[in-house]
Scaffold this active site. Structure first.
Site, PDB file in Angstrom:
ATOM      1  N   CYS A 278       0.871  -1.178   0.000  1.00  0.00           N
ATOM      2  CA  CYS A 278       0.000   0.000   0.000  1.00  0.00           C
ATOM      3  C   CYS A 278       0.905   1.223   0.000  1.00  0.00           C
ATOM      4  CB  CYS A 278      -0.905   0.007   1.228  1.00  0.00           C
ATOM      5  SG  CYS A 278      -1.657  -1.584   1.638  1.00  0.00           S
ATOM      6  N   GLY A 280       1.392   4.410  -1.635  1.00  0.00           N
ATOM      7  CA  GLY A 280       1.244   5.855  -1.711  1.00  0.00           C
ATOM      8  C   GLY A 280       1.224   6.537  -0.354  1.00  0.00           C
ATOM      9  N   PRO A 281       1.848   7.714  -0.252  1.00  0.00           N
ATOM     10  CA  PRO A 281       2.512   8.490  -1.302  1.00  0.00           C
ATOM     11  C   PRO A 281       3.974   8.132  -1.546  1.00  0.00           C
ATOM     12  CG  PRO A 281       2.432   9.784   0.698  1.00  0.00           C
ATOM     13  CD  PRO A 281       1.710   8.497   0.998  1.00  0.00           C
ATOM     14  N   GLY A 282       4.542   7.196  -0.774  1.00  0.00           N
ATOM     15  CA  GLY A 282       5.849   6.662  -1.146  1.00  0.00           C
ATOM     16  C   GLY A 282       7.009   6.957  -0.221  1.00  0.00           C
ATOM     17  N   GLY A 283       6.767   7.556   0.933  1.00  0.00           N
ATOM     18  CA  GLY A 283       7.881   7.827   1.846  1.00  0.00           C
ATOM     19  C   GLY A 283       8.546   6.558   2.345  1.00  0.00           C
ATOM     20  N   LYS A 284       7.742   5.606   2.797  1.00  0.00           N
ATOM     21  CA  LYS A 284       8.312   4.337   3.277  1.00  0.00           C
ATOM     22  C   LYS A 284       8.906   3.552   2.109  1.00  0.00           C
ATOM     23  CE  LYS A 284       5.064   3.928   7.147  1.00  0.00           C
ATOM     24  NZ  LYS A 284       4.170   5.059   6.750  1.00  0.00           N
ATOM     25  N   GLU A 303       0.159   0.599  -5.625  1.00  0.00           N
ATOM     26  CA  GLU A 303      -0.744   1.679  -5.215  1.00  0.00           C
ATOM     27  C   GLU A 303      -1.956   1.690  -6.150  1.00  0.00           C
ATOM     28  OE1 GLU A 303      -2.945   4.600  -4.040  1.00  0.00           O
ATOM     29  OE2 GLU A 303      -1.235   3.967  -2.813  1.00  0.00           O
ATOM     30  N   ASP A 329      -4.579  -3.274  -7.127  1.00  0.00           N
ATOM     31  CA  ASP A 329      -5.270  -3.524  -5.865  1.00  0.00           C
ATOM     32  C   ASP A 329      -4.486  -4.561  -5.069  1.00  0.00           C
ATOM     33  OD1 ASP A 329      -6.950  -4.190  -3.794  1.00  0.00           O
ATOM     34  OD2 ASP A 329      -8.729  -4.443  -5.035  1.00  0.00           O
ATOM     35  N   CYS A 399      -1.084   4.019  11.008  1.00  0.00           N
ATOM     36  CA  CYS A 399      -0.838   5.293  11.679  1.00  0.00           C
ATOM     37  C   CYS A 399      -2.045   5.607  12.560  1.00  0.00           C
ATOM     38  CB  CYS A 399      -0.593   6.400  10.662  1.00  0.00           C
ATOM     39  SG  CYS A 399      -0.072   7.948  11.455  1.00  0.00           S
TER      40      CYS A 399
END
Length: 461
Positions: A278, A280-284, A303, A329, A399
């Protein structure tokens, strides 16, 4: 007919620009379900506000949105008719005025007069009298005095009192108490931490930048993540060359810790294919890809939304290696079972762990949202376990500290599978204190200074 101001009428004052920009951002957030951080950043750029003006505008916007529920309770006792009958534009003006009067060092006379002037400019002369009268009534008490007058007594209804006094919907206060296993002082501390603006935390993506590079640019080393630095005094992170080039990024320290924990988990056998289910947005994704690149591992990031997939690609732009971004998905894998050695399932959630940085979110989310997300979270975790090979590891991440999105999801999925086991994740966060009894990990704003990130480490047998 002359358009000149008649001699017997004084020219109307222009509204204060900073307050006007703040009000317009608040209206965008309220009326269009906008995101405060995105709308505010754009407004600051467009209106060329910087320095003290930008800081003042930021506090006006974030503070008004953060304390909205408390201000509504106070305004309900100061307006002669139900708030629901007020025009939304007028209600936002009153909230903005209440914030200046009750939580900012703004002279009450100046605050009321500026808001009356802003009312004339934004919604017309006819509404200015009501704004003047209501805000003058609000100014007659301090915030503590208002809370004592309108909130239930803490001995009779603790959660009701905290909801008003700490500006959190009651259902969130109750959920936090459940997750903390207490309704004592620690709950107070958590709610207070949620009301403090977060620090801007940067990540130096390994192999691309060093923390020392960020320190040279004005940041200071963070407490726990080996890749983190805090940008003191805020400011635009984009001014730092490592950030603008993608070698570093903006990422909460808790987010860094849970991604790093997955990369640190012991693994026997191949370790070449990693999956962010999963993304987005891609920091991890960017942090994992950077760590993986140093081990000759490749990341596949999935994503479902095309525009968020583009954000993932942008985050990965500086990371070497043939990392892939797939639009798809995560609950319906297009890859064979057991294709990956490490899998991150950072599932969609209520976001209650990031209320510090998303001031409007607490008033938008409902308990029903948590219940609606639960089936998706379970399907994604089940898909993540199916996607990892035998002996491989899955990090289930949210989170939020809400128990129905954390331990309840993990317990429900593992109860249906005989090929997966929960492992102790605490040893994967070295140097981080107060991680609880395990085996999962819950980080807290009031304890660790991070978002309230949750981590469960699962190994497929």
């Amino acid at each position: 007919m002359s358009d000149r101001t008649p001699r017997n009428r004084a020219p109307q004052r222009r509204p204060d620009k900073v307050r006007q920009v703040a009000y317009q951002v608040i209206r965008q957030v309220s009326s269009q379900d906008g995101y405060a951080n995105l709308a505010l950043n754009k407004a600051l750029r467009d209106q060329r506000l910087s320095g003290r003006d930008a800081a003042f505008c930021t506090e006006l916007v974030h503070g008004t949105l953060r304390w909205q529920g408390t201000y509504d309770a106070i305004l309900a006792g100061s307006v002669s008719r139900p708030l629901a009958e007020l025009d939304p534009e007028l209600l936002d003006l009153l909230r903005l005025g209440a914030h200046q009067l009750l939580r900012m060092r703004v002279d009450s006379y100046a605050a009321v007069n500026e808001m009356v002037t802003l009312t004339r400019a934004e919604v017309g002369q006819s509404r200015s009298g009501l704004v003047n009268a209501v805000l003058r009534k609000v100014s007659q008490r301090t915030l503590d005095q208002w809370i004592a007058a309108i909130a239930p007594h803490s001995d009779d209804d603790l959660f009701g009192f905290l909801s008003i006094a700490k500006a959190h919907p009651r259902w969130i206060v109750e959920a936090f108490a459940d997750a903390l296993h207490t309704d004592g002082y620690e709950l107070d501390d958590l709610l207070d931490a949620d009301n403090e603006p977060p620090r801007v935390t940067l990540v130096a993506r390994p192999g691309l930048a060093e923390v020392d590079d960020l320190i040279e640019a004005g940041a200071t080393r963070a407490r726990y993540s080996p890749y983190a630095a805090v940008l003191q005094g805020g400011g635009d992170p984009g001014r730092i060359s490592a950030v603008s080039s993608g070698r570093a990024g903006v990422q909460d320290e808790g987010s860094q810790l849970v991604a790093t924990a997955l990369a640190m988990a012991p693994l026997e056998g191949p370790d070449a294919q990693w999956l962010d289910l999963c993304a987005g947005p891609g920091g991890k994704s960017a942090l994992l890809a950077a760590i993986g690149s140093q081990r000759d591992a490749l990341l596949t990031a999935v994503e479902p939304l095309p525009h968020r997939a583009e954000l993932v690609r942008a985050n990965l732009r500086a990371v070497p290696g043939d990392h892939r971004v797939l639009v798809g998905d995560g609950t319906k894998p297009t890859w064979p079972e057991g294709s990956y050695d490490r899998v991150l399932a950072d599932v969609p959630c209520s976001g209650l762990g990031a209320l510090r940085r998303r001031p409007e979110a607490r008033w938008r989310r409902t308990a029903e949202d948590v219940a609606e997300l639960r089936p998706l979270q379970e399907r994604l975790l089940d898909s993540a376990i199916t996607s990892v090979r035998k002996g491989g590891v899955v990090a289930y991440v949210t989170c939020t500290p809400h128990l129905q999105e954390t331990r309840a999801v993990v317990d429900a999925v593992l109860a249906q599978r005989s090929d997966a086991v929960l492992e102790d994740a605490r040893e994967l966060l070295p140097g981080v204190p107060s991680l609880g009894e395990g085996p999962d990990v819950q980080l807290w704003p009031h304890v660790h200074g991070t978002d309230a990130m949750y981590l469960a480490l699962i190994r497929r047998q």
